[in-house]
Design an enzyme around this catalytic site. Structure first.
Site, short mmCIF file in Angstrom:
data_model
loop_
_atom_site.label_atom_id
_atom_site.label_comp_id
_atom_site.label_asym_id
_atom_site.label_seq_id
_atom_site.Cartn_x
_atom_site.Cartn_y
_atom_site.Cartn_z
N CYS A 74 0.80 -1.21 0.00
CA CYS A 74 0.00 0.00 0.00
C CYS A 74 0.84 1.27 0.00
O CYS A 74 1.80 1.38 0.77
CB CYS A 74 -0.86 -0.04 1.25
SG CYS A 74 -1.94 1.35 1.38
N ARG A 97 -12.68 0.15 -5.92
CA ARG A 97 -12.35 0.27 -4.51
C ARG A 97 -11.74 1.63 -4.20
O ARG A 97 -11.95 2.20 -3.16
CB ARG A 97 -11.36 -0.84 -4.12
CG ARG A 97 -10.81 -0.71 -2.71
CD ARG A 97 -9.85 -1.85 -2.42
NE ARG A 97 -9.01 -1.55 -1.28
CZ ARG A 97 -9.31 -1.85 -0.02
NH1 ARG A 97 -10.42 -2.45 0.25
NH2 ARG A 97 -8.51 -1.53 0.96
P1 IMP Z 1 -1.34 -7.00 3.85
O1 IMP Z 1 -1.94 -8.10 4.64
O2 IMP Z 1 -0.40 -6.15 4.64
O3 IMP Z 1 -0.73 -7.48 2.58
O4 IMP Z 1 -2.54 -6.02 3.45
C1 IMP Z 1 -3.68 -6.46 2.75
C2 IMP Z 1 -4.69 -5.35 2.69
O5 IMP Z 1 -4.19 -4.22 1.97
C3 IMP Z 1 -5.98 -5.68 1.96
O6 IMP Z 1 -6.88 -6.45 2.72
C4 IMP Z 1 -6.53 -4.31 1.62
O7 IMP Z 1 -7.23 -3.70 2.68
C5 IMP Z 1 -5.29 -3.50 1.40
N1 IMP Z 1 -4.99 -3.30 -0.02
C6 IMP Z 1 -5.15 -4.15 -1.05
N2 IMP Z 1 -4.71 -3.60 -2.21
C7 IMP Z 1 -4.28 -2.37 -1.89
C8 IMP Z 1 -3.70 -1.30 -2.66
O8 IMP Z 1 -3.47 -1.41 -3.87
N3 IMP Z 1 -3.42 -0.17 -1.97
C9 IMP Z 1 -3.65 -0.04 -0.64
N4 IMP Z 1 -4.13 -1.03 0.12
C10 IMP Z 1 -4.45 -2.18 -0.50
#
Ligand code: IMP
Length: 509
Positions: free
Chosen positions: A323, A421
């Protein structure tokens, strides 16, 4: 001089309020939880939780609706293991609904969508299947489709010495069949298969129509899953993401028609008129379907969604591994602070909050629960597993799978889920809020998830809490004690001072 709150109390550390209700946001690495008193074993810890008002799970783990994380295979696996998966919406309406249906129709040990041929197909068609899928026991039905009358089966030994590959299967198929009736239990079917010494066991209904298949090679793998997340008809539970856009009303209706258990309104900033209107509309139309709303990070945002009917809140703006929202949009909140405040507010309404994003290891899951979350939603932690979508590839000798943000330029060019989204679907210039990259192979979730959850059980044991509700009680009664840690303490808390070491692949960031 005023005495500090810790000096007044006989307990070390601080209540959560003293750590989080400050002028600086913090996240999981910034604090530790002080150990409590242990009078039980880790296996006595229950991780049962609620991921929404009416959906209970046996483990506090949800997979993110991302196109490199959750499709039907991930959702089936996580549900078998006690969690729940949310099918992403970077798919056409039909395809997403079909994925939901695949999870709902899944029967442990039974192949409910086997490849089927007709007597008119040829041996060459069997060769094709063997080449593509690596097996050759194919049921033959009257018209070559599932749910048509079973007339034979073709196994390897029926075709391997045949020179003429253009022969129709009618000429070579075995017609003396051992079958099992629809509704047969896994144990009974396993027994029939074992005795018959055949490779495949077709399951047929009263009219002799093929409804499923069981495979000898799966025999040893067929086991019961006592933690499985199931609905009252004993079907696996599954969630699916949708946007608030008017044209996704059709998507929502189709997902509900296919039996989705949890709708997740997928939005990076959930405090909007669109989301509030959708919640109100859906609660009138389909009060039986739970809705997880979000994402939110403040009490004001979360309370508005709960008042509009949300059955769960998804918390996080910017903490995700892929993100770049906080850098791009200037908005967001440090994740542990966001979870703490929103959970505090939502606990008054008995609505669960889900800590979404930034979970890098077992300790982060335990900390998210300790600051009030009912479950963790994970993307990168589950990506790279055998059950995540996509193929493995090698880079510098390392086995990898692709993992990308839903608001990465690459994902926004897909069927639109990512762009919706992030509210940029109609924009000519799309600003990315995520990146695309790769994560290392994590093996199968059948080993990985139990490992993660055993770790969380140990963490709760160390905190002196037998289950998540006891943990939350201790949190709000100020019995659970927290302490911030300095950068030097954080460095010391990780591996240090070694020339080299072997990382456990799992759960260590
Ligand atoms: P991780 O578990 O740290 O990889 O975060 C996953 C979460 O990041 C997802 O459930 C979303 O809420 C968020 N997310 C998914 N795609 C994006 C993006 O492109 N930008 C920002 N947040 C994202």
């Amino acid at each position: 001089m005023a005495r500090s709150s810790s000096a007044k109390s006989s307990l070390d550390g601080f209540p959560a309020s003293a750590i989080f209700e400050k002028d600086q946001g913090i996240t999981y690495k910034d604090f530790l939880i002080l150990p409590g008193y242990i009078d039980f074993a880790p296996q006595d810890v229950s991780l049962e939780t609620r991921v929404s008002r009416n959906v209970k799970t046996k483990i506090p783990l949800i997979s993110s609706p991302m196109d490199t994380v959750t499709e039907s295979r991930m959702a089936i696996t996580l549900a078998l293991l006690g969690g729940i998966g949310i099918i992403h919406n970077n798919l056409s309406i039909e395809e997403q609904a079909a994925q939901v249906e695949r999870v709902k129709r899944y029967e442990n040990g039974f192949i409910t969508d086997p490849i089927v041929l007709s007597p008119k197909n040829t041996i060459a068609d069997i060769d094709n299947i063997a080449q593509r899928y690596g097996f050759s026991g194919v049921p033959i039905t009257e018209d070559g489709t599932l749910r048509s009358k079973l007339v034979g089966i073709v196994a390897n030994r029926d075709v391997d010495f045949e020179r003429d590959r253009s022969l129709p299967l009618a000429k070579v198929m075995t017609t003396e069949l051992v079958t099992a009736p629809k509704g047969v239990s896994l144990v009974q079917a396993n027994e029939i298969l074992r005795k018959s010494k055949k490779g495949k066991l077709p399951i047929v209904d009263k009219e002799g129509r093929l409804v499923a298949l069981m495979s000898r090679t799966d025999l040893l793998k067929n086991r019961e899953y006592p933690l499985a997340t199931k609905d009252d008809q004993k079907r696996l539970r599954v969630g699916a993401a949708t946007s608030t856009h008017p044209h996704d009303r059709e998507r929502i209706e189709m997902l509900i028609a296919r039996g989705v258990d949890l709708l997740v309104i997928d939005s990076a900033q959930g405090y909007s008129k669109f989301q509030i209107d959708l919640l109100k509309e859906m609660k009138k139309k389909h009060p039986e379907v739970d809705i997880m709303a979000g994402n939110v990070v403040t009490r004001e945002q979360g309370e508005a969604l709960i008042k509009a009917g949300a059955d769960a809140l998804r918390i996080g703006m910017g903490p995700g591994s892929i993100c770049i929202t906080q850098d791009t949009m200037a908005c967001g909140r440090s994740q542990a602070t966001a979870v703490y405040y929103t959970a505090l507010m939502a606990s008054k309404y008995k609505i669960p909050v889900i800590a979404d994003g930034g979970i890098a290891n077992i300790g982060d899951i335990a900390k998210a629960l300790a600051v009030g979350a009912s479950a963790a939603m994970c993307g990168s932690l589950l990506a790279g597993s055998k059950e995540a979508p996509g193929d493995y590839y090698y880079e510098n000798g390392v086995r990898l799978k692709k993992f990308r943000g839903m608001a990465s330029i690459e994902a926004m060019e897909g069927s639109g889920g990512g762009a919706k989204r992030y509210n940029v679907e109609d924009q000519k210039i799309r600003v990315a809020q995520g990146v695309s990259g790769a994560v290392v192979d994590k093996g199968s979730l059948f080993e990985f998830v139990p490992y993660l959850m055993q770790g969380v059980r140990h963490a709760l044991q160390d905190m002196g809490c037998r289950d998540i509700s006891a943990l939350h009680k201790a949190l709000y009664a100020s019995k659970l004690r927290f302490e911030p840690r300095s950068l030097a303490a954080q460095a010391q808390g990780g591996v240090h001072g070694l020339y080299s070491y072997k990382k456990p692949i799992i759960g260590a960031d």
